[in-house]
Motif scaffolding. Sequence first.
Motif, mmCIF file in Angstrom:
data_model
loop_
_atom_site.group_PDB
_atom_site.id
_atom_site.type_symbol
_atom_site.label_atom_id
_atom_site.label_comp_id
_atom_site.label_asym_id
_atom_site.label_seq_id
_atom_site.Cartn_x
_atom_site.Cartn_y
_atom_site.Cartn_z
ATOM 1 N N ILE A 102 0.858 -1.183 0.000
ATOM 2 C CA ILE A 102 0.000 0.000 0.000
ATOM 3 C C ILE A 102 0.898 1.238 0.000
ATOM 4 C CG2 ILE A 102 -1.825 1.220 1.308
ATOM 5 C CD1 ILE A 102 -2.803 -1.521 0.667
ATOM 6 N N PRO A 103 0.588 2.244 -0.824
ATOM 7 C CA PRO A 103 1.401 3.457 -0.820
ATOM 8 C C PRO A 103 1.564 4.033 0.589
ATOM 9 C CG PRO A 103 -0.122 3.523 -2.658
ATOM 10 C CD PRO A 103 -0.487 2.312 -1.833
ATOM 11 N N GLU A 104 2.795 4.418 0.880
ATOM 12 C CA GLU A 104 3.173 5.076 2.137
ATOM 13 C C GLU A 104 3.068 4.162 3.357
ATOM 14 O OE1 GLU A 104 1.460 9.034 2.339
ATOM 15 O OE2 GLU A 104 1.876 9.384 0.221
ATOM 16 N N LYS A 105 2.889 2.844 3.129
ATOM 17 C CA LYS A 105 2.927 1.862 4.232
ATOM 18 C C LYS A 105 4.229 1.066 4.124
ATOM 19 C CE LYS A 105 -1.323 1.396 6.366
ATOM 20 N NZ LYS A 105 -2.560 1.155 5.634
ATOM 21 N N PRO A 106 5.192 1.367 5.023
ATOM 22 C CA PRO A 106 6.495 0.699 4.937
ATOM 23 C C PRO A 106 6.401 -0.794 5.256
ATOM 24 C CG PRO A 106 6.580 2.656 6.359
ATOM 25 C CD PRO A 106 5.144 2.374 6.083
ATOM 26 N N PHE A 107 7.279 -1.568 4.648
ATOM 27 C CA PHE A 107 7.451 -2.967 5.050
ATOM 28 C C PHE A 107 8.934 -3.299 4.991
ATOM 29 C CE2 PHE A 107 7.996 -4.880 0.760
ATOM 30 C CZ PHE A 107 7.429 -3.908 -0.045
ATOM 31 N N ARG A 108 9.295 -4.444 5.539
ATOM 32 C CA ARG A 108 10.708 -4.732 5.724
ATOM 33 C C ARG A 108 11.081 -6.039 5.026
ATOM 34 N NH1 ARG A 108 14.926 -3.053 8.493
ATOM 35 N NH2 ARG A 108 14.009 -1.103 9.198
ATOM 36 N N LEU A 109 12.164 -6.030 4.292
ATOM 37 C CA LEU A 109 12.718 -7.242 3.694
ATOM 38 C C LEU A 109 14.139 -7.373 4.236
ATOM 39 C CD1 LEU A 109 11.593 -6.717 -0.042
ATOM 40 C CD2 LEU A 109 10.387 -7.919 1.787
ATOM 41 N N GLY A 110 14.316 -8.191 5.269
ATOM 42 C CA GLY A 110 15.619 -8.280 5.934
ATOM 43 C C GLY A 110 15.982 -6.925 6.512
ATOM 44 N N ASP A 111 17.183 -6.426 6.175
ATOM 45 C CA ASP A 111 17.579 -5.128 6.747
ATOM 46 C C ASP A 111 17.215 -3.971 5.817
ATOM 47 O OD1 ASP A 111 19.461 -5.468 4.763
ATOM 48 O OD2 ASP A 111 21.195 -5.023 6.027
ATOM 49 N N VAL A 112 16.418 -4.242 4.794
ATOM 50 C CA VAL A 112 15.993 -3.184 3.874
ATOM 51 C C VAL A 112 14.540 -2.812 4.171
ATOM 52 C CG1 VAL A 112 15.623 -2.544 1.455
ATOM 53 C CG2 VAL A 112 17.580 -3.989 2.073
ATOM 54 N N GLU A 113 14.311 -1.535 4.429
ATOM 55 C CA GLU A 113 12.943 -1.039 4.590
ATOM 56 C C GLU A 113 12.464 -0.552 3.224
ATOM 57 O OE1 GLU A 113 10.438 1.953 7.491
ATOM 58 O OE2 GLU A 113 12.374 2.643 6.740
ATOM 59 N N VAL A 114 11.242 -0.926 2.874
ATOM 60 C CA VAL A 114 10.690 -0.542 1.578
ATOM 61 C C VAL A 114 9.449 0.314 1.824
ATOM 62 C CG1 VAL A 114 9.886 -1.389 -0.667
ATOM 63 C CG2 VAL A 114 11.385 -2.828 0.733
ATOM 64 N N ILE A 115 9.382 1.483 1.189
ATOM 65 C CA ILE A 115 8.187 2.319 1.302
ATOM 66 C C ILE A 115 7.660 2.594 -0.106
ATOM 67 C CG2 ILE A 115 7.149 4.380 2.309
ATOM 68 C CD1 ILE A 115 9.744 4.736 3.949
ATOM 69 N N PRO A 116 6.511 1.978 -0.453
ATOM 70 C CA PRO A 116 5.924 2.266 -1.761
ATOM 71 C C PRO A 116 5.337 3.674 -1.755
ATOM 72 C CG PRO A 116 4.928 0.307 -0.729
ATOM 73 C CD PRO A 116 5.700 1.029 0.327
ATOM 74 N N VAL A 117 5.442 4.365 -2.870
ATOM 75 C CA VAL A 117 4.739 5.644 -3.045
ATOM 76 C C VAL A 117 4.048 5.601 -4.409
ATOM 77 C CG1 VAL A 117 6.194 7.058 -1.533
ATOM 78 C CG2 VAL A 117 6.853 6.750 -3.924
#
Length: 294
Positions: free
Chosen positions: A146-161
């Motif tokens: 979801i846009p602007e909802k961060p999630f984490r893949l290992g030590d990488v944080e991903v924030i869709p926009v």
Amino acid sequence: MSANYIRFLGTGAGDFHAAVPDVCGEDCNYKRALNLGGKNIRRATSMFIWPDIVVDFGETSREQLSVFGIPELSIRHIVISHGHYDHFNPSKILEFASLRNEPLEIYGALPIQTALNFAAAHRWNPQTFRFEAQSQENNCRFHEVIPEKPFRLGDVEVIPVLSSHFIDKAHLVVEQQALNFIFRRGSHTMFYNLDSSYLLPETMDYLSRFQFDILIMDATFGDLKIDPLQSGHHNFAMLDETIEEFRGRKMLKPQTRIVYSHLSTCEVPPHDEVAGKMAEKGIILAYDGMTLEF
Ligand SMILES: [Zn+2]
Ligand SMILES: [Zn+2]
């Protein structure tokens, strides 16, 4: 190669090499690039983030992993920006997933899940011009993002926009929700702008919270004059404006690496012919296989 890096598996646009053979004239960029080879060949847009993430997975992503010596079974997460064929090849993803014991984790907007399920359940018959039912193994585990909802893949944080791409602007129809991504690891922040035209106001506002170490910008049309109403991409002149806005909002650091990618093979001359000129302007022209510390 030390840990914490990204590698471009493909830097082409919809006319990536292998997708559109022989589309232009005799002395076209496409053919000159083919003759030059090496960094001048642009495959389908795709990017590896060490140790186990691929962002966008098209027709050529799997072979590019092998070309660059990245073991395919080390990939656990596939993040998809949107469902255009140069970023998302459902059949190739199903095939890639079937190699694994554990499910392949897929992240994207809902149409990505719909397309994967459809591809597993259908094949096209070119003789009858009809779809036929099939049941292909689907070893993907889908995660809606979801846009602007961060999630984490290992030590990488991903924030869709939300991206301004895949929109019929003339009729104000969002054809499919297309995403750009902010990736963060430790104190490093990267913006992945593939694909995109001028940024949406809410996206620019959201991005303004960050200072970026790497910008990977959609530079599809190079110096070609385009009508922004008709295109979901940037040309170089539009990017000049966008980068200036990033600068004005203090989103860049003195050492920010500004990378142009998603380069039309027909419109952006071969890497060998333009990368030097771009470097003088402080722009890194991406090429397949290029790595950056991240
Ligand atoms: Zn694209
Ligand atoms: Zn696209």
